[in-house]
Write an enzyme that holds these catalytic residues in place. Sequence first.
Site, short mmCIF file in Angstrom:
data_model
loop_
_atom_site.label_atom_id
_atom_site.label_comp_id
_atom_site.label_asym_id
_atom_site.label_seq_id
_atom_site.Cartn_x
_atom_site.Cartn_y
_atom_site.Cartn_z
N CYS B 98 -22.21 -20.68 99.37
CA CYS B 98 -22.57 -19.32 98.98
C CYS B 98 -22.45 -18.43 100.23
CB CYS B 98 -24.00 -19.29 98.43
SG CYS B 98 -24.55 -17.66 98.00
N ALA B 99 -21.36 -17.73 100.32
CA ALA B 99 -21.16 -16.84 101.46
C ALA B 99 -20.46 -15.59 100.95
CB ALA B 99 -20.30 -17.51 102.53
#
Lengths: 363, 158
Positions: B98-99
Site C-alpha cells: 500500500c503506497a
Amino acid sequence: MSSREPMWYCHECQAEMRPLMVPDPHCASCNGTFVEKIESEADDPRGFQASGPPLDNGATLGGGPGFEDFFLGLSQLMNGPRPQRRSSSGPPSPERGGAGGTGFRLGINRSPSGSQTILVAGPPTSGINRRGASGEGRHPIGGSLMAQYLLAMLTQRAGREGHADPFGGLGLLGGPEDGRWGDYVFNQEALDQIITQIMEQGNSSRPVPATDEVMTELQREVLEEGSPLLERDCAVCKEQFSLTTEDPDDQVIVTLPCTHPFHEGCIMPWLKSSGTCPVCRFQLVPQPEHHPPNGPASGSGSPGPPQVNRGTRPDTSPNGGMFGQFFNIVGGSGSSSNNSRTNRNLAPREEWEQGGVPGAWLD
Amino acid sequence: MSVVYSRRLKKELQEIQIEQADPTKRAAGIQLLQADDLKIWFFSIEVLGESLYKNEVFHLMVRFDPEYPFKSPAVQFVVSDKVKPPVHPHVYTNGHICASILGDDWSPTLSVMAICITIQSMLASCKKKELPEGNDDYVRTAPDNPKKTRFVYHDDTV
C-alpha cells in the site's frame, strides 16, 4: 433389439426412441442431445412433462432426481410451459431465440454409466439488456444473466452442503467463496463489500482528468531550429526534444501553464487521466483535496474491497453460445486464487484499457 | 501510447543495466534480477546499514501494461518458498504494497528505479515490524493484481 431394453425420452421433441449413442447419446428423430433414459416409473420423464414444473417442492441439489427436476423445471420456465418442438438439429435458431425472449436452454445428459452432464446454453447475450429494455422480452432477466445467477447459486449451495460439484464434469471450479461472481453478488457480505466500495469512491482522492477544452487550449508549438526547447527533455518519455525524429508528431511540443514542456503524444494521454503536470503537479483542473506524499511513501493499511472483475462480462464473449458461457462464468469468479489469473492480468490489452478512469485503481 | 510504453521501458532497462554494471552508479541494495521482456521485471531489494530489515533480502515483481508510464505498474513483493515479503505495516503477507505512488500519486515522470528506491526507503524508515491492520481479511479476498485494490492512504508517517 430386445424389447426389455428401456426406451429413451427426448426432451426436445418429446419423442420416445432409442438414441444414437455415438459420439454422445442423441435423439434419433431430432438429433437433440437433451435425452434421458426411461429407467423406472418413479422417474418417468414423460410424467414430468405432463404435470409441469413443481418449482417449490424443495428439490434437493447436487444429485438425484430432484436436482434434475429442478433443472428441467427451470428449462420450462425459461422457454415457456412446453418446450417448443424443433425439427432440426443444431443450435437454437434465431426465431427461437427472438420469439421466446431468451432462447435459453437447460439440459441434462446422462450417459449409460450414470454420470451426468448439465448444459446451460443461451444465445450470444449482447442483446439481452436491449431486449429487456424495449419490453419485447417476457422476462426482465434472461439468458446468460439467469444462467450466471443459477450457476453461482447452485455451485455455492452444493459446495456448502457437501454434495459433489454437479458441474464437476465440465471442469468448473467451486462457487465464489465471497458470494461474488463477475458483476453479480449473491449474499449479504458481498453486497456490503460493494456498498463500502461505492462509499469510498465518493470521497475518493483519485485524480480528475483535464477537460477537452483545457486540453485543446494548451500552448502548442512545432519545434524549430534554434528553439530553446531543443536543450530540454520530455519528462514523460525522458527523451530530449529533437528536430530529427522519425515521427513528425514528436516535434509538436505542449507547454503547460507551469512552463513544463512535453511531447504532445506524451502529455495528452496523461491529462486524460489526471489534469496535473507530471513534473510539479500543477493543477490544470481542480483536483480532489489530497495530501502530498510526505516522506518516502505515504500509504497504509486499509485496502478497499477487491474490485469486481469486469473483464469477463458475458456480452464480451466472442463465442457467446453454449460452453462459451460457462467459461465466461468461470473466468468471472471474483476471488479465485487460481494461478492462471497472473497471466490474465498481464496479457490482454483490452483488459488494461478498461481501466480508463483516472487514478488507475478501479476500472 | 504504446509507442511511449516500449520506448520508455527500453530506455529505463538500458539505463538500469548500465547502472548495474557500474558500482559507482548503482543504487545500493537494489539489483535487477530478471527483465526478459517489457511485461514483467524482478528486482531484489535489501536495506543496507542499520534497519529493522538488516540481512533480509526481498524480491519485487513489477508488471507493466501498455499504458505505462501513464498508469503505474503493478508492484508487489514476491512470496515463494525462497523469499518472503517484509513484515511491514504497509505490506500485506500476499506481497501487496500500500503506497500512494503506486496509485493516486503516480506520475509518469516516476520510473521503475524510483519505485524501487521508494520502497527501499519505506523499509529503511520503518519503526516497528508489524503487519497491516486487517491483513488476514485483505489477503483472503485480495485480487491477484494489487492495482485492482483501492487502497486508502491515511498514514504518511512510514
